[in-house]
Each structure stands twice: as structure tokens, then as C-alpha cells.
Motif scaffolding. Structure first.
Motif, mmCIF file in Angstrom:
data_model
loop_
_atom_site.group_PDB
_atom_site.id
_atom_site.type_symbol
_atom_site.label_atom_id
_atom_site.label_comp_id
_atom_site.label_asym_id
_atom_site.label_seq_id
_atom_site.Cartn_x
_atom_site.Cartn_y
_atom_site.Cartn_z
ATOM 1 N N MET A 1 0.846 -1.195 0.000
ATOM 2 C CA MET A 1 0.000 0.000 0.000
ATOM 3 C C MET A 1 0.877 1.238 0.000
ATOM 4 S SD MET A 1 -2.778 1.184 2.872
ATOM 5 C CE MET A 1 -3.536 2.811 2.788
ATOM 6 N N ASP A 2 0.624 2.204 -0.894
ATOM 7 C CA ASP A 2 1.386 3.433 -0.942
ATOM 8 C C ASP A 2 0.679 4.483 -0.096
ATOM 9 O OD1 ASP A 2 3.659 4.957 -2.335
ATOM 10 O OD2 ASP A 2 1.919 6.277 -2.518
ATOM 11 N N SER A 3 1.376 5.033 0.858
ATOM 12 C CA SER A 3 0.757 5.973 1.784
ATOM 13 C C SER A 3 1.354 7.358 1.656
ATOM 14 C CB SER A 3 0.920 5.465 3.220
ATOM 15 O OG SER A 3 2.263 5.134 3.466
ATOM 16 N N SER A 4 1.854 7.694 0.472
ATOM 17 C CA SER A 4 2.537 8.967 0.321
ATOM 18 C C SER A 4 1.606 10.146 0.538
ATOM 19 C CB SER A 4 3.174 9.053 -1.063
ATOM 20 O OG SER A 4 2.194 8.910 -2.067
ATOM 21 N N LYS A 5 0.352 10.009 0.161
ATOM 22 C CA LYS A 5 -0.551 11.157 0.266
ATOM 23 C C LYS A 5 -0.787 11.557 1.707
ATOM 24 C CE LYS A 5 -2.893 10.465 -4.143
ATOM 25 N NZ LYS A 5 -4.191 10.225 -4.819
ATOM 26 N N ASN A 6 -0.934 10.551 2.604
ATOM 27 C CA ASN A 6 -1.196 10.917 3.992
ATOM 28 C C ASN A 6 0.089 11.103 4.783
ATOM 29 O OD1 ASN A 6 -0.287 8.398 4.735
ATOM 30 N ND2 ASN A 6 -2.341 7.511 4.898
ATOM 31 N N PHE A 7 1.241 11.035 4.098
ATOM 32 C CA PHE A 7 2.508 11.175 4.798
ATOM 33 C C PHE A 7 3.218 12.467 4.454
ATOM 34 C CE2 PHE A 7 5.725 9.431 7.410
ATOM 35 C CZ PHE A 7 6.924 9.847 6.909
ATOM 36 N N VAL A 8 2.793 13.133 3.391
ATOM 37 C CA VAL A 8 3.523 14.307 2.920
ATOM 38 C C VAL A 8 3.663 15.360 4.010
ATOM 39 C CG1 VAL A 8 3.392 16.277 1.365
ATOM 40 C CG2 VAL A 8 2.995 13.993 0.498
ATOM 41 N N ILE A 531 11.093 -8.835 0.325
ATOM 42 C CA ILE A 531 11.387 -7.734 -0.606
ATOM 43 C C ILE A 531 10.595 -7.931 -1.888
ATOM 44 C CG2 ILE A 531 13.197 -6.628 -1.984
ATOM 45 C CD1 ILE A 531 15.216 -7.505 0.167
ATOM 46 N N GLY A 532 10.574 -9.179 -2.384
ATOM 47 C CA GLY A 532 9.801 -9.469 -3.587
ATOM 48 C C GLY A 532 8.319 -9.208 -3.394
ATOM 49 N N ASP A 533 7.773 -9.547 -2.207
ATOM 50 C CA ASP A 533 6.358 -9.269 -1.930
ATOM 51 C C ASP A 533 6.073 -7.774 -1.954
ATOM 52 O OD1 ASP A 533 5.583 -11.889 -1.744
ATOM 53 O OD2 ASP A 533 5.231 -11.884 0.417
ATOM 54 N N ASP A 534 6.975 -7.001 -1.371
ATOM 55 C CA ASP A 534 6.785 -5.544 -1.395
ATOM 56 C C ASP A 534 6.730 -5.043 -2.829
ATOM 57 O OD1 ASP A 534 6.800 -5.459 1.365
ATOM 58 O OD2 ASP A 534 8.915 -4.915 1.517
ATOM 59 N N HIS A 535 7.639 -5.529 -3.661
ATOM 60 C CA HIS A 535 7.661 -5.089 -5.057
ATOM 61 C C HIS A 535 6.393 -5.524 -5.794
ATOM 62 C CE1 HIS A 535 12.364 -4.798 -5.094
ATOM 63 N NE2 HIS A 535 11.799 -3.893 -4.341
ATOM 64 N N LYS A 536 5.927 -6.738 -5.512
ATOM 65 C CA LYS A 536 4.694 -7.188 -6.156
ATOM 66 C C LYS A 536 3.541 -6.253 -5.819
ATOM 67 C CE LYS A 536 5.913 -12.128 -6.115
ATOM 68 N NZ LYS A 536 5.620 -13.440 -5.492
ATOM 69 N N GLU A 537 3.483 -5.792 -4.584
ATOM 70 C CA GLU A 537 2.410 -4.880 -4.183
ATOM 71 C C GLU A 537 2.578 -3.525 -4.857
ATOM 72 O OE1 GLU A 537 -0.016 -3.730 -0.127
ATOM 73 O OE2 GLU A 537 2.041 -4.474 0.020
ATOM 74 N N TYR A 538 3.827 -3.054 -4.973
ATOM 75 C CA TYR A 538 4.055 -1.806 -5.692
ATOM 76 C C TYR A 538 3.554 -1.926 -7.130
ATOM 77 C CZ TYR A 538 7.593 -0.820 -2.019
ATOM 78 O OH TYR A 538 8.265 -0.615 -0.842
ATOM 79 N N PHE A 539 3.890 -3.056 -7.771
ATOM 80 C CA PHE A 539 3.638 -3.204 -9.201
ATOM 81 C C PHE A 539 2.178 -3.526 -9.509
ATOM 82 C CE2 PHE A 539 8.211 -5.085 -9.306
ATOM 83 C CZ PHE A 539 8.740 -3.832 -9.059
ATOM 84 N N ALA A 540 1.556 -4.380 -8.675
ATOM 85 C CA ALA A 540 0.219 -4.894 -9.011
ATOM 86 C C ALA A 540 -0.863 -4.485 -8.021
ATOM 87 C CB ALA A 540 0.273 -6.424 -9.104
ATOM 88 N N GLY A 541 -0.498 -3.828 -6.942
ATOM 89 C CA GLY A 541 -1.503 -3.400 -5.976
ATOM 90 C C GLY A 541 -2.216 -4.572 -5.335
ATOM 91 N N GLU A 542 -3.536 -4.479 -5.224
ATOM 92 C CA GLU A 542 -4.326 -5.518 -4.561
ATOM 93 C C GLU A 542 -4.313 -6.842 -5.310
ATOM 94 O OE1 GLU A 542 -8.215 -3.995 -3.916
ATOM 95 O OE2 GLU A 542 -7.571 -2.531 -2.398
ATOM 96 N N ALA A 543 -3.941 -6.815 -6.586
ATOM 97 C CA ALA A 543 -3.915 -8.047 -7.382
ATOM 98 C C ALA A 543 -2.637 -8.865 -7.158
ATOM 99 C CB ALA A 543 -4.040 -7.712 -8.868
ATOM 100 N N ALA A 544 -1.724 -8.361 -6.335
ATOM 101 C CA ALA A 544 -0.440 -9.034 -6.132
ATOM 102 C C ALA A 544 -0.634 -10.400 -5.476
ATOM 103 C CB ALA A 544 0.468 -8.167 -5.264
#
Length: 558
Positions: A1-8, A531-544
Motif C-alpha cells: 500500500m502506498d501511503s505517500s498522500k497521507n505522509f507528505v 522484498i519481492g512481496d513488497d515489489h509485487k504490491e508496488y507493481f500490481a496493488g491488490e492483485a499481487a
């Protein structure tokens, strides 16, 4: 999950103000928040980079801070230079390393150092040519005679740093996950503390002193190999004064040295390689094997009495001859108006006079330090502080800040050597040694004696005392993990294939990993699965499709 919006706008004090990096050992990128904002603006400006999360990009960047081997070489050379200056000010601040023959060994060493000591300060890696020959050659196990493929040396340097970079990615990935959990639970103080740990993170990337043997050929060959080693990440090259095609392990017989000018050409070749590649702080360690080397292939060129060539030749074993006594093909040198015939062996090598080894080591070391070397290495036949100090005192009379790299070698029988040193000290001091047989002091029957306890204490404090007394800046063990691998494998094989069966593994390996907190017990995590799981979530989101779910057996070790 990318949380950049609530972290800025997040800041530890809740003000939304910017964060600044704590001092660390890499070039600062700017604060986490600053980078996040910059990446957010970049992604927004592109317009069509849908699904690209600013914080995900930032985390990947932080997990891969060193883009090339040259980045590593420049970074670690600066560390070594700072450490050398610190040692000059305080000899108790010596440095240490262990030899590594595989990237995994280097990785586990540095993970253990951070686990036990929190920081990696003054702890390096050593790449041993002996272990490359014995463990990494395509020809199979070879002796330490420069017969292995020279390309295997830079390849191993690259491998060591690949594993250390993965150690960074793994540890930071764990911190990122903890940060996400703290945020999700609204634990602001915990999130603030984790962010400080991320921004002040100390990398597993440390200096490596890499063995280039005798250069694997002439000066041009040395330069070409040095360049490859530096490009792979080496900030320090160790080169020895033996003939490259007659090279022997420093603790074996048959060593043949070269005249100083030949050796200095290779030292300059290494310096040119560092400067060409922009590693201006690169370190050159010159090793002299003269203490145990009684042979030379060449008579040095001498243009006038007392020059470097004449000094080298002065150690030759010669006899005075007349022209009427010459045989066929004789070689003569002139000294002080006399004709001398150097003693030449059937191998066509020339012999040095017995007992000149220490004098030659001193000359070698001074000459190297006056011609581009940063550190010296004197290969000895035993670990004896006063022997080392005796040579270093003479060297420091000429080069006051001379610093030594010393091989705490497994080729020494440390137990026997130090028990004999204590025996001799006791005998010399008039103490009763009638209960000891000096020749048999290695025997287990002496293990619980006062002599053995005193010897062990001398071994324990050897590095500290030698650094204070003998100018040793860096202590290394060349082949420790070669021996630990053999010992642990022998113990496991004895138990597993014997009556203990699977308990031999569980009791002595897995349970000990758990009890001692060895991270590798979660081997899927260590290999990069999370690390691979994190990347899968970055790349595919909920479909990872991730590996670290409820049915992953690694959860048994959480």
C-alpha cells in the motif's frame, strides 16, 4: 500500500514541518519528506504514471543507495581514510576484518556485527587470494600460487557487495513495514522513532581489502586487474613483492621476491587505476614476503653505490672470485672494488644470505611507503608482538606514521605459539616450569593449567597490544570462514548421520538459531522473499500474489 498522500505533511512533532537527516555514512538525499514531495511532483507532472506511488519509489531508492561499484569504492575509501586518521590519533582505534569466500558469508558477518554491536564502525571485509584459489576457481581447489582465473577476484568482490546491498534492502524493508504498522495504528511517537532510524540508517556496505596477489603478470596486467577490482567496489588493494609466476602462499616455502623497481611499477599501476576511475582516496597495501623469502630471480639494476638496486643486491649470498676462476655462463657483480659471484641455484634463482629477512622487510616497507603505498603488510612466521614491533620501530624511525596491516593467520598454531612464549617468559623470569614439556604444550593435558590461562589471555589481548606497541592499524584473519564451514559441517555430519538423526540438526542448528536470534532461521526472508512481496504490491496493488501469506511456513518462526 502506498501511503505517500497521507505522509507528505507528517512530522514527528505533528507540525507538518520538514525532517532533516541524522549524520550517516552515505551522501544525504534530503529528508524522507522532502524526497517524497519531490517524487510526488515528478509523478504528478508526468500525468500518465498511474499506479506509481511516490513512497514506493522512495523506498526502493533508499534500499539501493549504491548504484555502482565505483560508488561503493569511493564511499568506503573515505571511511578507511577517516579510520586511518583516527588510528594515528589513538592506536586503540584499530580496525578488523574476516576473510570471506562467498557473498552470503560476508552478508551474515555484517548482519551479525550490526546485531551484536549496533554499528559497523572499524569492521571491514577481507578478500583472500588463497580462498579464491581454494574455493572459487573453475579448475577446482588450487594452492595459493596465482593459478586461478584472475577474473574470479573482481567477480567475488561484486558478489560480496551484491549480498551486502541485499542486506540493506532487507533490513530497511523491515523498518518500512514497521513504520506502516505504526502509522496504521496511529502510534505517532513510534512512527517518529522509526523514521529517525530510517534516516540515520547505517549501511552494511563496509571497506574491503582485496588481495591482488603479485599482480597476475606485468605492470600492465596489474593495472587491468586493479581497474576491474575497483570497478567492482574495492577501495583497498593489497599487492605483494613476489614474482607473479612463481608466487607462493606467504606461509609456505619457495617464495621469490622481485627488485624494488619492478614492484614499484605495479604499485604505480594500482594508483593509476584508482585515479583513472576517480577513486582518489583509494588505498594501496604493499606486502613484503621477504622475512620468509630467501630467493630472487633477478639481480637489481644499480647505477651507483647505495642506490636502491645496490641495497637489494647487498643481501645476496656472494663469494669473492677472480677472473681466472670463472666457469661458463657465470654472473658477477662489482662491490667495493671486488668481483663477487652471487650464489645461483640449479633453478636459476639467486639466494639471499641467511638472517637478512628482517632487514629486507624494513627496506621493502620504507621504500613502499616513500613511493605511493598507504599501508604495509609484513608476513611473519608466527604471531609475536615484539618481533613485529622491532621491525616497525625501525620503519617508523624513517616514516613516523607508518601503519601495518597484519595477518592473524590460521597458518599459525596460536595455542602452541603463545604457550611457548609464556613458557619462555616464565623460565626467563625464574618461575618453575618443571611441570611442562615445551615441545608438547599443545597437548590437551595442559588446557586447564595456569600457563594455558596466561597464554589465552595473551591471545585475547594480542590485537590491542600489537596495535598499541607495533603500529598495527588493521587486523585480519585470512581464512576464518573456510575453517568454520569445515568445523560446523563436520559436527552436523557426525550427528545427523549418526544416532541423533534429525535431532542432530534441530538441537545443534535450528534450535540454536532460534535461541541466539540468528536472522537466517527465517531463510525465505533472508533470500529476499519479503522484498519481492513488497515489489509485487508496488507493481500490481491488490492483485499481487504474495508469498508471505498465512500458509507460509516461515510464520512458525515469527
Amino acid at each position: 500500500m502506498d501511503s505517500s498522500k497521507n505522509f507528505v505533511n507528517y512530522a514527528p512533532d505533528g507540525s507538518g514541518g520538514s525532517l532533516s537527516f541524522a549524520p550517516r555514512d552515505t551522501e544525504p538525499f534530503g529528508s524522507y519528506r522532502q524526497q517524497l514531495e519531490q517524487l510526488g511532483h515528478l509523478i504528478e507532472a508526468r500525468g500518465n504514471w498511474h499506479g506509481i506511488g511516490a513512497e514506493s519509489v522512495l523506498r526502493m531508492r533508499l534500499q539501493n543507495r549504491f548504484q555502482t561499484g565505483l560508488d561503493i569504492a569511493r564511499h568506503t575509501a573515505a571511511i578507511m581514510r577517516r579510520d586511518m586518521a583516527s588510528y594515528d590519533a589513538d592506536p586503540s582505534l584499530y580496525t578488523q576484518s574476516l576473510g570471506c569466500w562467498h557473498g552470503f558469508i560476508a552478508q551474515q558477518k555484517m548482519i551479525s556485527i550490526k546485531k551484536h554491536f549496533d554499528v559497523t564502525d572499524r569492521r571491514y571485509l577481507y578478500l583472500s587470494g588463497w580462498m579464491v584459489a581454494a574455493m572459487r576457481s573453475g579448475f577446482g581447489p588450487l594452492p595459493d600460487q596465482s593459478m586461478h582465473e584472475k577474473t574470479s577476484v573482481p567477480a567475488l568482490i561484486e558478489e560480496l557487495y551484491t549480498f551486502l546491498r541485499q542486506a540493506d534492502a532487507r533490513e530497511l524493508g523491515g523498518l518500512f513495514r514497521e513504520l506502516d504498522r505504526a502509522r496504521g495504528a496511529g502510534r505517532v511517537a513510534e512512527a517518529s522513532a522509526l523514521l529517525e532510524r530510517i534516516e540515520g540508517y547505517q549501511t552494511h556496505i563496509v571497506p574491503i581489502i582485496a588481495d591482488i596477489d603479485a599482480g597476475f603478470g606485468n605492470a600492465e596486467a596489474t593495472y587491468l586487474l586493479a581497474r576491474k577490482m575497483i570497478e567492482a567496489g574495492a577501495c583497498a588493494l593489497q599487492i605483494e613483492n613476489q614474482v607473479s609466476d612463481e608466487k607462493q602462499c606467504g606461509h609456505q616455502d619457495g617464495k621469490v621476491t622481485v627488485p624494488h623497481e619492478d614492484f614499484l611499477a605495479k604499485v604505480r599501476a594500482c594508483r593509476y587505476a584508482f585515479l583513472e576511475l576517480g577513486v582518489e582516496d583509494g588505498i594501496i597495501v604493499t606486502r613484503t614476503d621477504s622475512l620468509g623469502a630467501g630467493l630472487t630471480r633477478q639481480i637489481a639494476v644499480s647505477k651507483e653505490p647505495g642506490d636502491l638496486g645496490d641495497q637489494y643486491n647487498s643481501f645476496l649470498d656472494c663469494e669473492e672470485v677472480g677472473l681466472d676462476s670463472l666457469g661458463n655462463g657465470e654472473v658477477l657483480i662489482s662491490r667495493d672494488g671486488k668481483l663477487l659471484r652471487p650464489r645461483r641455484l640449479p633453478s636459476n634463482l639467486y639466494q639471499f644470505r641467511a638472517g637478512t629477512g628482517e632487514d629486507r622487510c624494513v627496506l621493502d616497507s620504507i621504500t613502499s611507503l616513500q613511493n605511493g603505498a598507504d599501508l604495509i603488510w609484513i608476513e611473519t612466521e608466527r604471531p609475536h608482538v615484539e618481533q613485529i614491533a622491532g621491525m616497525m620501530d625501525r620503519i617508523r624511525d624513517v616514516v613516523p606514521n607508518a601503519k601495518l596491516v597484519y595477518n592473524n593467520s590460521p597458518s599459525f598454531n596460536w595455542t602452541l605459539n603463545f604457550r611457548q612464549q609464556v613458557f619462555d617468559a616464565m623460565q626467563g623470569g625464574g618461575r618453575d616450569v618443571s611441570g611442562y614439556d615445551r615441545a608438547r604444550l599443545m597437548s590437551a593435558e595442559y588446557d586447564q593449567t595456569p600457563l594455558a590461562a596466561e597464554a589465552d589471555e595473551r591471545i585475547r589481548t594480542f590485537q590491542k597490544e600489537a596495535s598499541r606497541r607495533a603500529g598495527i592499524f588493521h587486523h585480519l584473519i585470512t581464512l576464518p570462514t573456510y575453517h568454520t564451514a569445515a568445523l560446523s559441517t563436520d559436527n552436523l555430519a557426525r550427528e545427523y548421520f549418526g544416532d541423533q538423526g534429525m535431532l542432530g540438526y534441530v538441537l545443534n542448528v535450528q534450535r540454536q538459531e532460534l535461541r541466539q536470534g540468528i536472522a537466517c532461521v527465517r531463510h525465505q526472508n533472508m533470500s529476499g522473499s519479503d522484498i519481492g512481496d513488497d515489489h509485487k504490491e508496488y507493481f500490481a496493488g491488490e492483485a499481487a500474489l504474495k508469498a508471505g501469506g498465512a500458509h507460509n511456513t516461515m510464520n512458525q518462526f515469527t
